[in-house]
Design an enzyme around this catalytic site. Structure first.
Site, PDB file in Angstrom:
ATOM      1  N   PRO A 146      45.047  35.435  47.578  1.00 41.72           N
ATOM      2  CA  PRO A 146      45.650  34.712  46.451  1.00 41.72           C
ATOM      3  C   PRO A 146      44.600  33.990  45.616  1.00 41.72           C
ATOM      4  O   PRO A 146      43.869  33.143  46.106  1.00 41.72           O
ATOM      5  CB  PRO A 146      46.581  33.701  47.136  1.00 41.72           C
ATOM      6  CG  PRO A 146      46.113  33.604  48.540  1.00 41.72           C
ATOM      7  CD  PRO A 146      45.424  34.876  48.872  1.00 41.72           C
ATOM      8  N   GLU A 147      44.491  34.366  44.390  1.00 45.05           N
ATOM      9  CA  GLU A 147      43.619  33.686  43.437  1.00 45.05           C
ATOM     10  C   GLU A 147      44.505  32.887  42.497  1.00 45.05           C
ATOM     11  O   GLU A 147      45.730  32.907  42.625  1.00 45.05           O
ATOM     12  CB  GLU A 147      42.800  34.726  42.658  1.00 45.05           C
ATOM     13  CG  GLU A 147      41.857  35.538  43.525  1.00 45.05           C
ATOM     14  CD  GLU A 147      40.507  34.852  43.726  1.00 45.05           C
ATOM     15  OE1 GLU A 147      40.225  33.873  43.030  1.00 45.05           O
ATOM     16  OE2 GLU A 147      39.748  35.303  44.598  1.00 45.05           O
TER      17      GLU A 147
END
Length: 308
Positions: free
Chosen positions: A2-3
């Site tokens: 997850p960015e």
DNA sequence: CAGTGGCCCTGTCTGC
DNA sequence: TGCAGACAGGGCCACT
């Protein structure tokens, strides 16, 4: 992993599917997932049960849900590398790495924290600062992210040029700008044709502005791609970068041709991980002083300066 | 005090 | 086939 764009996608999902719901119970399946809540699981449950999830907020990769009605505290989540926040039916089978589950008074849905590596976790923290701009304690010391309307571009440019470190290290640190991870740092540096080790102090103002524009463009493109796989009921964070990984120009592409000039992409060791760049588009700085080296040469102080 | 490097954690992949 | 080791990496923290 997850960015920022994935975290924003999750935030939007939570905003639609859990805000307004009242917590009835929390079950902690793995103590490490709440290690940031120093007072322990009983204290966490005491603060959470009976509270209403009043909103869904984000800065960088931090997510938080202010607890109503007082809104003096918030449930804070960081997904780390492998964390997921899932909204599902309470009776759906437990995930292999289910770490915590939060039930609501209406019992229609359940919020689950799933995290293989448990780099991330949950905590309840006080909200600090003015009511309009209040953030959890853990978030208070990090800079705004580049998607934030209140992000201060002039301060970014000024502060970056004062840093005595390399560009990528400056981007990854959270005090100058937040929300940039290894992938987007490499992509933005490639887009701006800058080498990851270039001393931040050697950046001209226009170059710093170009770098920020590249960061924003990369994040915006990823958000657009990440938003496409979103489902309102099932707030999903894929283990991969989703559709955006097809748009990566350098990250993870060692040996493959640069999309701009066809020179093979190179991989360099960087802080116990990797840095990907094009040797031709992003040449090494002329004076690649080792990290921590005296940068006085770069600054070139004038002879016989009156400065102390 | 700003900068630096080690560590946490576990599943997947590679090479011998 | 089995096993060891590399690798992924954000954030924290102890150092310099």
């Amino acid at each position: 992993m997850p960015e920022l764009p994935e975290v924003e996608t999750v935030r939007r999902g939570l905003e639609r599917s859990v805000t307004g719901r009242t917590v009835a119970r929390i079950e902690v399946c793995h103590p490490r997932a709440i290690r940031r809540h120093l007072a322990g699981p009983d204290d966490l449950a005491g603060r959470l049960v009976g509270a209403t999830l009043a909103a869904a907020c984000r800065r960088g990769k931090y997510l938080w849900l202010p607890l109503g009605p007082d809104r003096t505290e918030a449930l804070v989540a960081h997904l780390g590398m492998s964390g997921q926040l899932l909204v599902c039916a309470p009776d759906s089978p437990a995930e292999a790495h289910l770490r915590a589950r939060i039930g609501f008074t209406d019992a229609e849905r359940e919020l689950r924290y799933v995290d293989q590596r448990t780099f991330g976790g949950l905590a309840v923290e006080p909200l600090v600062g003015d009511a309009a701009t209040a953030v959890p304690r853990a978030v208070a010391h990090i800079a705004r992210d580049p998607m934030d309307p209140a992000f201060d571009e002039a301060a970014f440019v000024r502060t970056l040029r004062q840093r005595r470190t390399g560009l990528k290290r400056a981007l990854l640190g959270q005090t100058l700008v937040s929300g940039i991870g290894n992938i987007y740092a490499d992509e933005a540096l490639w887009a701006a044709r800058l080498h990851w080790a270039r001393p931040a102090q050697s950046m001209t103002r226009p170059a710093a502005e170009r770098l920020l524009a590249a960061v924003r463009a990369v994040l915006a493109a990823a958000l657009a791609a990440g938003g496409t796989s979103f489902d309102a009921l099932y707030v999903q964070v894929n283990g991969q970068s989703g559709a955006f990984d097809q748009s990566l120009n350098v990250y993870g592409r060692a040996g493959r041709p640069c999309p701009r000039c066809a020179t093979p992409i190179r991989r360099d060791p960087f802080m116990n991980r990797s840095s990907f760049s094009c040797p031709r588009c992003q040449p090494r700085p002329r004076d690649p002083a080792p990290p921590g080296d005296d940068r006085a040469r770069v600054a070139k102080p004038a002879k016989r300066s009156a400065m102390p």
